[in-house]
Design an enzyme around this catalytic site. Structure first.
Site, mmCIF file in Angstrom:
data_model
loop_
_atom_site.group_PDB
_atom_site.id
_atom_site.type_symbol
_atom_site.label_atom_id
_atom_site.label_comp_id
_atom_site.label_asym_id
_atom_site.label_seq_id
_atom_site.Cartn_x
_atom_site.Cartn_y
_atom_site.Cartn_z
ATOM 1 N N LYS A 198 35.231 48.276 36.288
ATOM 2 C CA LYS A 198 36.131 47.981 35.172
ATOM 3 C C LYS A 198 35.605 46.754 34.444
ATOM 4 O O LYS A 198 35.389 45.702 35.043
ATOM 5 C CB LYS A 198 37.549 47.721 35.697
ATOM 6 C CG LYS A 198 38.527 47.375 34.581
ATOM 7 C CD LYS A 198 39.942 47.285 35.100
ATOM 8 C CE LYS A 198 40.908 46.902 33.990
ATOM 9 N NZ LYS A 198 42.282 46.741 34.489
ATOM 10 N N LYS A 250 35.824 52.444 33.685
ATOM 11 C CA LYS A 250 36.729 52.112 32.589
ATOM 12 C C LYS A 250 36.212 50.938 31.793
ATOM 13 O O LYS A 250 35.803 49.961 32.417
ATOM 14 C CB LYS A 250 38.091 51.773 33.211
ATOM 15 C CG LYS A 250 39.098 51.237 32.251
ATOM 16 C CD LYS A 250 40.353 50.875 32.999
ATOM 17 C CE LYS A 250 41.344 50.303 32.012
ATOM 18 N NZ LYS A 250 42.512 49.805 32.673
HETATM 19 C C1 PBG Z 1 45.501 46.188 34.176
HETATM 20 C C2 PBG Z 1 45.146 47.311 33.270
HETATM 21 C C3 PBG Z 1 44.689 47.212 31.949
HETATM 22 C C4 PBG Z 1 44.486 48.509 31.496
HETATM 23 C C5 PBG Z 1 44.831 49.365 32.529
HETATM 24 N N1 PBG Z 1 45.220 48.597 33.640
HETATM 25 C C6 PBG Z 1 44.533 46.032 31.073
HETATM 26 C C7 PBG Z 1 43.583 44.988 31.424
HETATM 27 O O1 PBG Z 1 42.817 45.051 32.364
HETATM 28 O O2 PBG Z 1 43.601 44.001 30.683
HETATM 29 C C8 PBG Z 1 43.994 48.889 30.130
HETATM 30 C C9 PBG Z 1 44.225 50.302 29.724
HETATM 31 C C10 PBG Z 1 44.009 50.564 28.280
HETATM 32 O O3 PBG Z 1 43.496 49.717 27.523
HETATM 33 O O4 PBG Z 1 44.367 51.678 27.863
HETATM 34 N N2 PBG Z 1 46.726 46.421 34.838
#
Ligand code: PBG
Length: 342
Positions: A198, A250
């Site tokens: 991520k 992601k």
């Molecule tokens: C963190 C989380 C995020 C997203 C999913 N889980 C935000 C981040 O890491 O700042 C982002 C998902 C998206 O942008 O659609 N709980």
């Protein structure tokens, strides 16, 4: 001088193209991310994600049964607590009466086992500083204390009825700790979808509005540097070793190289999350008439599957399922003209 090798032979008709298509997306591999917000009396639109709303518990239930009817594979829940319930440790997250756990319960009551119910296992929605973990004295995110909190959060989500927990905070050792915690609490069958690779991405922007994030800084000290490919594979391999049941990459579209690497190496299913910014960009361009919406969405999702995603998280899941239903592969036979319709 005419060529004997003609690649165009296999592109001549829709039926031919259908026959040789390498990648098909099926509704069963789609997962719909949804937001449920405490204290709402009606669904509230998210400005930066046209078509996406923050749900009440009631509208969440209805959305979940739509997902079942559409044949989706799963639903991923995010909770948005009351501003006054946020604190430094995100404690409202693990409360049985916290909005996310109530949402999981409501969805399970509605759909039972006919949809895989997943929950975000992270603290950022619940902390008053907006970080994904608890802070140390210097203001950084304390890895090990955060992992302890994730274990409690995951167990509370399993107790609320989640089939799958989704640790998304990028703390080291989170998957193994959650696995041991779930097993010790009597939830050996609850699976872990690890947000393995991520990245600290600008494409999460609209999501932060959707969850009413309190974050002012950034997440670069725990999420990955977008410049790093090899590291994405290493993150996934570590999560596999820790017992992840599914590994995820992601964002999706700008990270297809990482996704392909992980898909090649992984011996468990691989997921990809087409994130809020990927959605918002296509929606905005389509709203301006600069791009064909359905064609762009279908292409983007197909390419994520082509790169190796077995499972796709996308805010378009419901609509896509509709389009896929109407796609030529499943259309009833109709008498066609002899010359065909190209
Ligand atoms: C963190 C989380 C995020 C997203 C999913 N889980 C935000 C981040 O890491 O700042 C982002 C998902 C998206 O942008 O659609 N709980």
């Amino acid at each position: 001088m005419s060529p004997t090798i003609r690649q165009r032979r296999l592109r001549t008709t829709p039926a031919m193209r259908n026959l040789v298509r390498e990648t098909r997306v099926h509704p069963a591999q789609l997962v719909l991310p949804v937001f449920v917000r405490d204290g709402l009396s009606e669904p509230a639109p998210v400005g930066s994600l046209p078509g996406v709303v923050q749900h009440t518990l009631d509208s969440l239930r209805r959305e979940a049964s739509r997902a079942v009817e559409a044949g989706l594979g799963g639903i991923m829940l995010f909770g948005v607590p009351l501003e006054t319930d946020k604190d430094a440790t995100g404690s409202v997250g693990e409360r049985p009466d916290g909005i996310l756990n109530r949402g999981i319960e409501a969805v399970r009551a509605e759909v039972g086992d006919s949809l895989v119910v997943m929950s975000d296992t992270c603290l950022d929605e619940f902390t008053d500083h907006g970080h994904c973990g608890v802070l140390d004295a210097a203001g950084g995110v304390d890895n090990d204390a955060t992992v302890d909190a994730y274990v409690r959060l995951a167990v509370s989500q399993a107790e609320a009825g989640a089939h799958v927990v989704g640790p998304s905070g990028m703390m080291d050792g989170q998957v193994l700790a959650i696995r041991e915690g779930l097993d010790a609490a009597g939830h050996p069958d609850v699976a872990i979808l690890a947000y393995a690779a991520k990245y600290a991405s600008a494409f999460f922007g609209p999501f932060r509005e959707a969850v009413g994030s309190s974050l002012t800084g950034n997440r670069r000290a725990y999420q990955q540097d977008p410049a790093n490919r090899r590291e994405g594979l290493r993150e996934a391999m570590l999560d596999l070793a820790e017992g992840a049941d599914i590994v995820m990459v992601k964002p999706a579209s700008h990270y297809l190289d990482v996704l392909a690497d992980v898909a090649t190496a992984s011996d468990v299913p691989v997921a990809a999350y087409q994130v809020s910014g990927e959605y918002a960009m296509i929606e905005a361009a389509a709203a301006n008439g600069w791009i064909n919406r359905e064609a762009a969405v279908t292409e983007a999702v197909t390419c994520i599957a082509r790169a190796g995603a077995d499972i796709l998280l996308t805010y378009w899941a419901l609509e896509l399922a509709d389009w896929l239903d109407a796609a030529p592969t499943t259309k009833p036979l109709r008498r066609a003209s002899r010359r065909g319709n190209r």
